[in-house]
Design a protein around this motif. Structure first.
Motif, PDB file in Angstrom:
ATOM      1  N   ASP A   4      88.875  70.481  31.110  1.00  0.00           N
ATOM      2  CA  ASP A   4      87.550  70.316  31.699  1.00  0.00           C
ATOM      3  C   ASP A   4      87.648  70.334  33.232  1.00  0.00           C
ATOM      4  N   PRO A   5      86.977  71.295  33.892  1.00  0.00           N
ATOM      5  CA  PRO A   5      87.091  71.375  35.357  1.00  0.00           C
ATOM      6  C   PRO A   5      86.588  70.116  36.072  1.00  0.00           C
ATOM      7  N   ALA A   6      85.732  69.349  35.404  1.00  0.00           N
ATOM      8  CA  ALA A   6      85.204  68.136  36.040  1.00  0.00           C
ATOM      9  C   ALA A   6      86.306  67.120  36.313  1.00  0.00           C
ATOM     10  N   SER A   7      87.334  67.126  35.469  1.00  0.00           N
ATOM     11  CA  SER A   7      88.423  66.164  35.680  1.00  0.00           C
ATOM     12  C   SER A   7      89.751  66.851  35.989  1.00  0.00           C
ATOM     13  N   ARG A   8      89.702  68.187  36.189  1.00  0.00           N
ATOM     14  CA  ARG A   8      90.939  68.911  36.489  1.00  0.00           C
ATOM     15  C   ARG A   8      91.211  68.825  38.000  1.00  0.00           C
ATOM     16  N   ASN A   9      91.539  67.639  38.436  1.00  0.00           N
ATOM     17  CA  ASN A   9      91.785  67.403  39.860  1.00  0.00           C
ATOM     18  C   ASN A   9      92.645  66.141  39.993  1.00  0.00           C
ATOM     19  N   ILE A  10      92.853  65.704  41.219  1.00  0.00           N
ATOM     20  CA  ILE A  10      93.756  64.558  41.450  1.00  0.00           C
ATOM     21  C   ILE A  10      93.204  63.289  40.794  1.00  0.00           C
ATOM     22  N   ILE A  11      91.885  63.210  40.666  1.00  0.00           N
ATOM     23  CA  ILE A  11      91.289  62.029  40.021  1.00  0.00           C
ATOM     24  C   ILE A  11      91.647  62.033  38.529  1.00  0.00           C
ATOM     25  N   GLY A  12      91.583  63.240  37.942  1.00  0.00           N
ATOM     26  CA  GLY A  12      91.974  63.379  36.533  1.00  0.00           C
ATOM     27  C   GLY A  12      93.440  63.018  36.342  1.00  0.00           C
ATOM     28  N   ILE A  13      94.280  63.440  37.303  1.00  0.00           N
ATOM     29  CA  ILE A  13      95.709  63.085  37.233  1.00  0.00           C
ATOM     30  C   ILE A  13      95.864  61.565  37.328  1.00  0.00           C
ATOM     31  N   ALA A  14      95.095  60.967  38.236  1.00  0.00           N
ATOM     32  CA  ALA A  14      95.193  59.508  38.430  1.00  0.00           C
ATOM     33  C   ALA A  14      94.807  58.763  37.155  1.00  0.00           C
ATOM     34  N   ASN A  15      93.863  59.323  36.405  1.00  0.00           N
ATOM     35  CA  ASN A  15      93.451  58.679  35.157  1.00  0.00           C
ATOM     36  C   ASN A  15      94.499  58.813  34.067  1.00  0.00           C
ATOM     37  N   GLN A  16      95.074  60.017  33.962  1.00  0.00           N
ATOM     38  CA  GLN A  16      95.992  60.255  32.849  1.00  0.00           C
ATOM     39  C   GLN A  16      97.462  60.020  33.195  1.00  0.00           C
ATOM     40  N   PHE A  17      97.807  60.283  34.450  1.00  0.00           N
ATOM     41  CA  PHE A  17      99.208  60.095  34.885  1.00  0.00           C
ATOM     42  C   PHE A  17      99.213  59.275  36.175  1.00  0.00           C
ATOM     43  N   PRO A  18      98.821  58.007  36.079  1.00  0.00           N
ATOM     44  CA  PRO A  18      98.654  57.228  37.315  1.00  0.00           C
ATOM     45  C   PRO A  18      99.925  57.128  38.156  1.00  0.00           C
ATOM     46  N   ASP A  19     101.078  57.069  37.508  1.00  0.00           N
ATOM     47  CA  ASP A  19     102.319  56.933  38.268  1.00  0.00           C
ATOM     48  C   ASP A  19     102.591  58.187  39.092  1.00  0.00           C
ATOM     49  N   ILE A  20     102.358  59.360  38.471  1.00  0.00           N
ATOM     50  CA  ILE A  20     102.607  60.615  39.191  1.00  0.00           C
ATOM     51  C   ILE A  20     101.622  60.761  40.349  1.00  0.00           C
ATOM     52  N   ALA A  21     100.344  60.433  40.087  1.00  0.00           N
ATOM     53  CA  ALA A  21      99.329  60.547  41.149  1.00  0.00           C
ATOM     54  C   ALA A  21      99.698  59.656  42.324  1.00  0.00           C
ATOM     55  N   LEU A  22     100.094  58.426  42.024  1.00  0.00           N
ATOM     56  CA  LEU A  22     100.441  57.480  43.089  1.00  0.00           C
ATOM     57  C   LEU A  22     101.659  57.961  43.873  1.00  0.00           C
ATOM     58  N   ARG A  23     102.636  58.461  43.141  1.00  0.00           N
ATOM     59  CA  ARG A  23     103.842  58.965  43.809  1.00  0.00           C
ATOM     60  C   ARG A  23     103.502  60.145  44.718  1.00  0.00           C
ATOM     61  N   GLY A  24     102.660  61.047  44.221  1.00  0.00           N
ATOM     62  CA  GLY A  24     102.255  62.213  45.021  1.00  0.00           C
ATOM     63  C   GLY A  24     101.545  61.781  46.296  1.00  0.00           C
ATOM     64  N   ILE A  25     100.655  60.820  46.138  1.00  0.00           N
ATOM     65  CA  ILE A  25      99.913  60.320  47.301  1.00  0.00           C
ATOM     66  C   ILE A  25     100.869  59.655  48.293  1.00  0.00           C
ATOM     67  N   ARG A  26     101.823  58.900  47.761  1.00  0.00           N
ATOM     68  CA  ARG A  26     102.764  58.205  48.655  1.00  0.00           C
ATOM     69  C   ARG A  26     103.748  59.185  49.325  1.00  0.00           C
ATOM     70  N   LEU A  27     104.085  60.279  48.636  1.00  0.00           N
ATOM     71  CA  LEU A  27     104.954  61.280  49.264  1.00  0.00           C
ATOM     72  C   LEU A  27     104.229  61.909  50.450  1.00  0.00           C
ATOM     73  N   ARG A  28     102.961  62.193  50.253  1.00  0.00           N
ATOM     74  CA  ARG A  28     102.163  62.751  51.351  1.00  0.00           C
ATOM     75  C   ARG A  28     102.088  61.734  52.495  1.00  0.00           C
ATOM     76  N   LYS A  29     101.909  60.489  52.115  1.00  0.00           N
ATOM     77  CA  LYS A  29     101.827  59.422  53.118  1.00  0.00           C
ATOM     78  C   LYS A  29     103.142  59.311  53.905  1.00  0.00           C
ATOM     79  N   PHE A  30     104.264  59.477  53.189  1.00  0.00           N
ATOM     80  CA  PHE A  30     105.556  59.384  53.866  1.00  0.00           C
ATOM     81  C   PHE A  30     105.669  60.442  54.971  1.00  0.00           C
TER      82      PHE A  30
END
Lengths: 235, 479
Positions: free
Chosen positions: B128-154
């Protein structure tokens, strides 16, 4: 010592006569916004930011050029004054081409600080976008008319402190410009001593040293007053 | 049924890229794909309005082209300024600039992979394109989303720890840096390295798993061979900050080696097209039709002989094995190359932070205007970037030429979307959202940065207009 009584913002003060309202306010920690005022050189009341209300006077008067009088009742913080300060600040930004994000003075600019102080979040007037030249003919300094607000601090410091009178003003209204000698490129001036005082006096990024980038500007406007004090002590 | 004749499918805006763009898919009379065009419909005009400004202002003005890779612009710009002044940067100033650029590379690659592209790999192209984004990742794979965000932050933290700002930093100056790195900030960055490395490794596992499970698609996804251009070090190693250029042909034969970036105009020419504000650069000796070349992570790995750091070198060998000694042409491998580069950048950042000289205050040399011309080159996350300035005798700019990475990939992006559109769209009357997402994702492989001020993350609607040859709207779909 003779003193006179005045009232500022409903508070009574005993002050020496002959002082300007701005001087008295600064001595008593009463905030008054200024842009063309610079300690050490003559005040001209050009920027109209220091306007105050005086009871019995219909129009607003500039605090930097108005001397205190006995029993004067002054107000510096009315809504009317704040409204005028906001309008004046907006007009500064609308008149020329001010882009803080790429300006060499970003973070160290008096005009930018003024914008923060009056809560400038948008400008209601149409921008004029004038075509202004950058005069880079001087070997060390740049004069960017895009960022000049016509406070004339450079003109006065050059005349009164350095005594060179390289800078002056031509035209009127929105076409007014600071000029070097008789409107010649700065690098060709026969009066400029390259002392750099105009650079320190300039409140914005209009005059800056050539070889620096954003974050490296280090203007010291306070040295103008220091210079004048040291000269007075020698006399 | 309405007469098909010649029709167009328009994808506008293209989502999950940095900037604004549109794709038009032109159908022929049979409903099959005739041609696809990638339009960049924003106009910036930096080259023109910088004329008349001082050359020393360019390291401040040009980063404003973009919020994703402002540091590359700053670095290319200060190099051009240093050529104008005829000076070399201070040793530690140079190290700090290199470190900041690595930080940007990590940050940008993390954004491209985890925020913009990973939804396709983890949630599926047809989800579903409505959730095919980083928010969708955060819902289904919260650890990966958080890690991705923190890598960018680093990556951004490197800039902040040195200059006090994450984006559009001050302090990159001709001659080096205006501010040093403190011992305290150095330690804070070193403490973050293990986590950053682990996140990149996780990213590599995601992409390699996707490769294994979708081998046919990955191997057939926009694989037309092109030339490649990238920066290399003295020994042919992959380089981002300071090196010479290498061009290779479609077979991997070196066309130009250790080419001084100052000679770029001898080898690169540009042509304008009437449907996009992006120009079409090409390798001059081969002409416009045969001179398509690509830049960016895939190109850099294709031209490089090796990587600088041990773990990245191991992955690099696996990458080279895909092409079996030849360049890897598959556009999908951009993602893999990007992650190998991110790993190399984290490792190199660690090496730099462990260099005792990094906290020295020998950070800037000083100069003044001496020459009329300056050319600076750096590898931006998306590819080779050139800044070319001509000044008058007072240092005021008379001419500015900015050759941006995305511009150099433009001809290939156009060809790639045509290939993918032809592969997935066979009947213009039956176009599914998933098919269009695949066409869009071709663009995302290149991670184009369209002089962005807005970052779309899949929240904008994708509009598809099917228009007949007379311009009449036949169908209109909003995702």
């Amino acid at each position: 010592m003779t003193t006179i009584t005045i009232h500022i913002n409903e508070k009574e003060y005993q002050v020496a006569p002959g002082k300007t309202i701005l001087e008295v306010c600064r001595e008593n920690d009463i905030e008054i916004l200024t842009m063309c005022h610079l300690k050490g050189i003559m005040d001209v009341g050009a920027c109209r930011l220091c306007l105050v209300e005086i009871e019995g006077v219909n129009r607003l008067l500039s605090a930097c050029t108005t001397k205190v009088g006995a029993n004067m009742i002054i107000r510096t913080d009315t809504e009317r004054i704040k409204r005028y300060q906001r309008i004046t600040t907006e007009l500064f930004f609308a008149e020329r081409n001010h882009v803080c994000s790429v300006c060499v003075a970003n973070g160290k600019c008096e005009l930018q600080q003024l914008g923060y102080k009056v809560g400038l979040d948008h400008i209601r007037y149409p921008f004029l976008y004038p075509q202004c030249e950058v005069d880079s003919s001087h070997p060390w300094y740049v004069m960017d008319h895009n960022r000049c607000i016509m406070c004339t601090r450079c003109v006065r410091v050059c005349n009164e402190v350095e005594g060179a009178h390289n800078w002056d003003v031509m035209n009127r209204g929105y076409q007014v410009r600071v000029i070097s000698d008789f409107n010649t490129p700065w690098g060709e001036s026969i009066t400029c001593t390259s002392c750099g005082k105009c650079l320190h006096a300039c409140p914005t990024g209009a005059i800056w040293p050539k070889a620096i980038v954003q974050g490296q500007l280090n203007k010291k406007p306070e040295i103008i007053e220091e210079l004048m004090e040291k000269r007075a002590m020698k006399l | 049924m309405a007469s098909i004749e010649k029709r167009k499918i328009i994808i506008s805006p293209v989502t999950r890229i940095e900037g604004h763009a549109r794709i038009t898919i032109q159908l022929d009379e049979t409903g099959a794909v005739d041609e696809a065009l990638f339009h960049v419909n924003e106009f910036r005009g930096f080259e023109k309005f910088c004329e008349g400004r001082m050359y020393t202002e360019m390291p401040t003005i040009t980063p404003r082209i973009c919020g994703i890779c402002p540091i590359s612009h700053s670095i290319a710009s200060v190099k051009a300024c240093e050529m104008i002044q005829g000076i070399k940067p201070a040793y530690t100033g140079n190290l700090l600039r290199r470190l900041i650029q690595l930080g940007q590379n990590i940050s940008s690659h993390a954004l491209s992979f985890f925020h913009l592209s990973s939804p396709d790999f983890l949630l599926g192209y047809d989800s579903d394109p409505a959730s095919r984004n980083i928010i969708g990742i955060a819902n289904q794979f919260p650890d990966i989303a958080l890690r991705g965000i923190r890598l960018r932050k680093f990556g951004q933290e490197i800039s902040e720890r040195i200059t006090g700002k994450k984006i559009h930093i001050m302090g990159i100056a001709p001659g080096g840096m205006a501010m040093p790195l403190t011992a305290e900030n150095r330690k804070a960055l070193l403490d973050w390295i293990p986590e950053a490395k682990e996140t990149v490794r996780i990213g590599l596992e995601i992409i390699k798993k996707f490769h294994r499970e979708n081998e046919a698609m990955v191997k057939s996804f926009a694989t037309s061979p092109t030339l490649y251009l990238g920066m290399i070090g003295e020994n042919g190693e992959q380089e981002l900050y300071d090196g010479n250029l290498r061009f290779i042909d479609t077979d991997g034969t070196i066309l130009q080696d250790q080419l001084d970036p100052k000679r770029y105009l001898e080898f690169i020419a540009e042509r304008s097209v009437n449907w996009s504000y992006l120009k079409y650069p090409y390798y001059k000796p081969f002409g416009f039709d045969k001179g398509f070349y690509r830049v960016g992570p895939l190109a850099r790995l294709n031209v490089a002989s090796k990587m600088k750091t041990p773990e990245a070198q191991e992955e690099f060998l696996l990458f080279k094995a895909i092409g079996n000694g030849k360049p890897v042409h598959g556009t999908f491998y951009f993602h893999y190359a990007r992650l190998i580069e991110a790993l190399c950048s984290v490792e190199e950042a660690e090496m730099l932070l462990n260099n005792p000289a990094i906290t020295s205050t020998d950070i800037q040399t000083h100069g003044r205007w001496n020459y009329n011309e300056g050319i600076g080159c750096a590898e931006a996350p998306r590819g080779t970037l050139f800044h070319h300035y001509i000044t008058d005798d007072t240092g005021k700019l008379k001419n500015v030429n900015l050759l941006i990475a995305t511009g150099q990939n433009n001809p290939s992006m156009n060809r790639s979307i045509t290939e993918v559109a032809k592969q997935y769209i066979h009947d213009g009357t039956k176009v599914s959202e998933g098919m269009l997402n695949r066409v869009e994702s071709t663009i995302r492989c290149y991670d184009p940065c369209l002089s962005c001020s807005t970052h779309a993350i899949g929240q904008m609607p994708m509009e598809i207009d099917i228009i007949d040859k007379d311009g009449k709207l036949v169908d209109h779909v909003i995702r």
